[in-house]
Design an enzyme around this catalytic site. Structure first.
Site, short mmCIF file in Angstrom:
data_model
loop_
_atom_site.label_atom_id
_atom_site.label_comp_id
_atom_site.label_asym_id
_atom_site.label_seq_id
_atom_site.Cartn_x
_atom_site.Cartn_y
_atom_site.Cartn_z
N GLY A 22 0.85 -1.19 0.00
CA GLY A 22 0.00 0.00 0.00
C GLY A 22 0.88 1.24 0.00
N LYS A 28 0.92 -0.25 10.19
CA LYS A 28 1.49 -1.33 11.01
C LYS A 28 2.06 -0.78 12.32
CE LYS A 28 3.44 -4.35 8.35
NZ LYS A 28 4.56 -4.81 7.52
N ASN A 36 -3.44 -4.83 1.49
CA ASN A 36 -4.07 -4.14 0.36
C ASN A 36 -4.22 -5.07 -0.85
OD1 ASN A 36 -2.97 -2.12 2.21
ND2 ASN A 36 -3.38 -0.60 0.63
N GLU A 86 -8.70 -2.44 1.71
CA GLU A 86 -7.68 -2.84 2.68
C GLU A 86 -8.30 -3.63 3.82
OE1 GLU A 86 -5.85 0.60 4.36
OE2 GLU A 86 -5.90 1.70 2.49
N TYR A 98 2.97 -10.39 2.11
CA TYR A 98 2.92 -9.76 0.78
C TYR A 98 3.09 -10.85 -0.27
CZ TYR A 98 3.52 -5.13 2.89
OH TYR A 98 3.35 -3.98 3.61
N ARG A 111 -20.09 1.35 8.64
CA ARG A 111 -20.28 2.82 8.57
C ARG A 111 -19.65 3.36 7.29
NH1 ARG A 111 -15.39 5.42 9.50
NH2 ARG A 111 -13.82 4.15 10.56
N LYS A 114 -15.01 8.27 6.76
CA LYS A 114 -15.11 9.64 7.27
C LYS A 114 -13.76 10.32 7.24
CE LYS A 114 -17.19 8.27 11.11
NZ LYS A 114 -17.88 8.21 12.39
N PHE A 116 -11.23 12.77 9.49
CA PHE A 116 -11.00 13.00 10.92
C PHE A 116 -10.05 14.17 11.08
CE2 PHE A 116 -12.22 8.58 10.52
CZ PHE A 116 -13.14 8.42 11.54
C1 LIG Z 1 -11.55 -0.67 9.84
C2 LIG Z 1 -10.94 0.48 9.10
C3 LIG Z 1 -11.61 1.70 9.05
C4 LIG Z 1 -11.06 2.78 8.37
N1 LIG Z 1 -11.75 3.96 8.33
C5 LIG Z 1 -11.24 5.02 7.67
C6 LIG Z 1 -11.96 6.26 7.61
O1 LIG Z 1 -13.07 6.41 8.13
N2 LIG Z 1 -11.37 7.29 6.96
C7 LIG Z 1 -10.14 7.19 6.37
O2 LIG Z 1 -9.66 8.16 5.81
N3 LIG Z 1 -9.45 6.02 6.39
C8 LIG Z 1 -9.96 4.93 7.02
N4 LIG Z 1 -9.28 3.74 7.06
C9 LIG Z 1 -8.08 3.58 6.21
C10 LIG Z 1 -6.81 4.02 6.86
O3 LIG Z 1 -6.68 5.39 6.59
C11 LIG Z 1 -5.71 3.22 6.14
O4 LIG Z 1 -5.67 1.93 6.68
C12 LIG Z 1 -4.39 3.93 6.20
O5 LIG Z 1 -4.45 4.90 5.17
C13 LIG Z 1 -3.17 3.03 5.95
O6 LIG Z 1 -2.95 2.81 4.60
P1 LIG Z 1 -1.74 1.93 4.04
O7 LIG Z 1 -2.16 0.50 4.05
O8 LIG Z 1 -1.57 2.41 2.64
O9 LIG Z 1 -0.53 2.17 4.92
C14 LIG Z 1 -9.80 2.65 7.72
C15 LIG Z 1 -9.12 1.42 7.78
C16 LIG Z 1 -9.67 0.35 8.45
C17 LIG Z 1 -8.93 -0.96 8.50
N1 LIG Z 2 -3.19 -8.83 11.12
C1 LIG Z 2 -2.81 -8.36 9.92
N2 LIG Z 2 -3.73 -7.87 9.05
C2 LIG Z 2 -3.35 -7.40 7.84
N3 LIG Z 2 -2.06 -7.37 7.41
C3 LIG Z 2 -1.09 -7.84 8.23
C4 LIG Z 2 -1.44 -8.35 9.51
N4 LIG Z 2 -0.27 -8.76 10.13
C5 LIG Z 2 0.73 -8.51 9.27
N5 LIG Z 2 0.25 -7.96 8.12
C6 LIG Z 2 1.13 -7.57 6.99
O1 LIG Z 2 1.21 -6.16 7.01
C7 LIG Z 2 0.98 -5.63 5.69
C8 LIG Z 2 0.27 -4.30 5.75
O2 LIG Z 2 0.93 -3.33 6.52
P1 LIG Z 2 0.67 -1.78 6.18
O3 LIG Z 2 1.40 -0.99 7.23
O4 LIG Z 2 -0.78 -1.52 5.98
O5 LIG Z 2 1.48 -1.59 4.83
P2 LIG Z 2 1.00 -1.31 3.32
O6 LIG Z 2 0.90 0.16 3.19
O7 LIG Z 2 2.08 -1.90 2.44
O8 LIG Z 2 -0.31 -1.99 3.10
C9 LIG Z 2 0.14 -6.68 4.98
O9 LIG Z 2 0.31 -6.64 3.58
C10 LIG Z 2 0.64 -7.99 5.61
O10 LIG Z 2 1.73 -8.51 4.84
MG LIG Z 3 -2.14 -1.48 4.09
#
Ligand SMILES: Cc1cc2nc3c(=O)[nH]c(=O)nc-3n(C[C@H](O)[C@H](O)[C@H](O)COP(=O)(O)O)c2cc1C
Ligand SMILES: Nc1ncnc2c1ncn2[C@@H]1O[C@H](COP(=O)(O)OP(=O)(O)O)[C@@H](O)[C@H]1O
Ligand SMILES: [Mg+2]
EC number: 2.7.1.26
Length: 162
Positions: A22, A28, A36, A86, A98, A111, A114, A116
């Protein structure tokens, strides 16, 4: 507010795909990693499924099925321009996965997405989602999806190597 019929009509929704990187925004580090899906899986979602936060079941490869929450949309807090999907799995994995196949069954809606005014409020909203999802998934109508053939097929397919 998304219309309820546009959400429920598609549930349960089953899909699988390879886990890709992602934005690496450090979800993390915040204790909420999200696996993702590639663009292709996101593009295959029913056109009228509402963006928002959902809950359901997930497994990695041929592994065990765990509770999960999934966010579908543009992450307004980060103002993404591409729609993402995601999944946070409520399980502690020994290592990252990955490149592996993530199998997902979405069973319910929590929901809309949103914006924040702080990262702390985004995190506490996600933690609230996780707690609500855990409760909902213990209801018999949701729990039964865990046993769905979709997850059995993912096991045999992968074990037979095709
Ligand atoms: C259960 C859940 C709820 C989320 N709700 C929101 C939300 O309401 N608004 C938002 O901007 N992002 C929301 N996110 C997304 C997070 O912003 C996102 O996981 C974060 O951007 C990390 O992205 P990355 O995987 O690219 O690191 C949510 C993620 C999860 C797992
Ligand atoms: N409980 C979990 N749920 C989802 N992903 C997990 C979990 N534990 C480890 N991971 C690993 O963490 C990665 C996501 O971390 P994240 O910080 O969101 O990075 P990215 O921006 O690359 O998605 C997943 O692709 C997976 O390999
Ligand atoms: Mg991610």
């Amino acid at each position: 507010m998304p219309r309820a019929d546009c959400i429920m009509r598609h549930l349960p929704y089953f899909c699988r795909g390879q886990v890709v990187r992602g934005f690496g925004r450090g979800s993390k580090q915040l204790g909420i990693p999200t696996a993702n899906f590639p663009e292709q899986v996101v593009d295959n979602l029913p056109a009228d499924i509402s963006t928002g936060i959902y809950y359901g079941w997930a497994s990695v490869g041929s592994g065990d099925v765990h509770k999960m929450v999934v966010s579908i949309g543009w992450n307004p807090y980060y103002k993404n321009t591409k729609k993402s999907m995601e999944t946070h799995i409520m399980h502690i994995f020994k290592e990252d996965f990955y490149g592996e196949i993530l199998n997902v069954a979405i069973v319910g809606y929590l929901r809309p997405e949103k914006n924040f005014d702080s990262l702390e409020s985004l995190i506490s909203a996600i933690q609230g989602d996780i707690e609500e999802a855990k409760k909902q998934l213990d209801l018999p109508e949701h729990f039964k999806v865990k046993e769905d053939n979709f997850f059995q097929v993912s096991k045999s397919k992968i074990m037979n190597g095709h």
